[in-house]
Write a protein that holds these residues in place. Structure first.
Motif, PDB file in Angstrom:
ATOM      1  N   CYS A  53      63.297  18.841  14.613  1.00 55.77           N
ATOM      2  CA  CYS A  53      64.439  17.938  14.443  1.00 55.77           C
ATOM      3  C   CYS A  53      64.870  17.889  12.979  1.00 55.77           C
ATOM      4  N   CYS A  93      67.108  12.572  17.680  1.00 54.20           N
ATOM      5  CA  CYS A  93      66.766  13.873  18.240  1.00 54.20           C
ATOM      6  C   CYS A  93      65.753  13.689  19.368  1.00 54.20           C
ATOM      7  N   ILE A  99      64.225  20.968  21.404  1.00 59.73           N
ATOM      8  CA  ILE A  99      65.234  19.922  21.241  1.00 59.73           C
ATOM      9  C   ILE A  99      66.133  19.908  22.478  1.00 59.73           C
ATOM     10  N   PHE A 102      70.582  16.233  20.321  1.00 60.88           N
ATOM     11  CA  PHE A 102      70.651  15.909  18.895  1.00 60.88           C
ATOM     12  C   PHE A 102      71.974  15.209  18.649  1.00 60.88           C
TER      13      PHE A 102
END
Length: 110
Positions: A53, A93, A99, A102
């Motif tokens: 992140c 995030c 991920i 975000f």
């Protein structure tokens, strides 16, 4: 009398069809969840989540991680800021094994 009995039967059938549909959806949901297997914790990935992140936020400036939280068994949320001065932004995030979301937001002056 026959008309009111038919109405009661029709209302009862409609109510039961709703219950049957709800039971069918619930059973299907349980079958899908059991086929997926148990949800595995990713708590051990907190350092990787923070690094990934932070790297995602880095193009926006200097990164400062504020908090890393285990939100559910398999979801880690990282909060922080990126940039400096008037160009500083906050980010949120979401991380599982990568991920998944975000979000970058403007920090409005007081």
């Amino acid at each position: 009398m026959k008309r009111s009995a038919a109405l009661v039967v029709a209302i009862g059938a409609t109510a039961l069809s709703g219950c049957v549909a709800a039971l069918a959806v619930s059973a299907a949901d349980m079958a899908i969840r059991s086929a997926q297997g148990p949800v595995v914790s990713n708590e051990h990935l907190k350092p990787q989540a923070e690094a990934a992140c932070g790297a995602r936020a880095a193009p926006h400036g200097v990164v400062k991680v504020i908090d890393v939280e285990q939100r559910s068994v398999n979801k880690i949320v990282v909060w922080g800021t990126a940039g400096s001065g008037a160009e500083r932004r906050s980010f949120e995030c979401h991380y599982t094994t990568h991920i998944t979301r975000f979000t970058l937001r403007e920090i409005k002056p007081r």
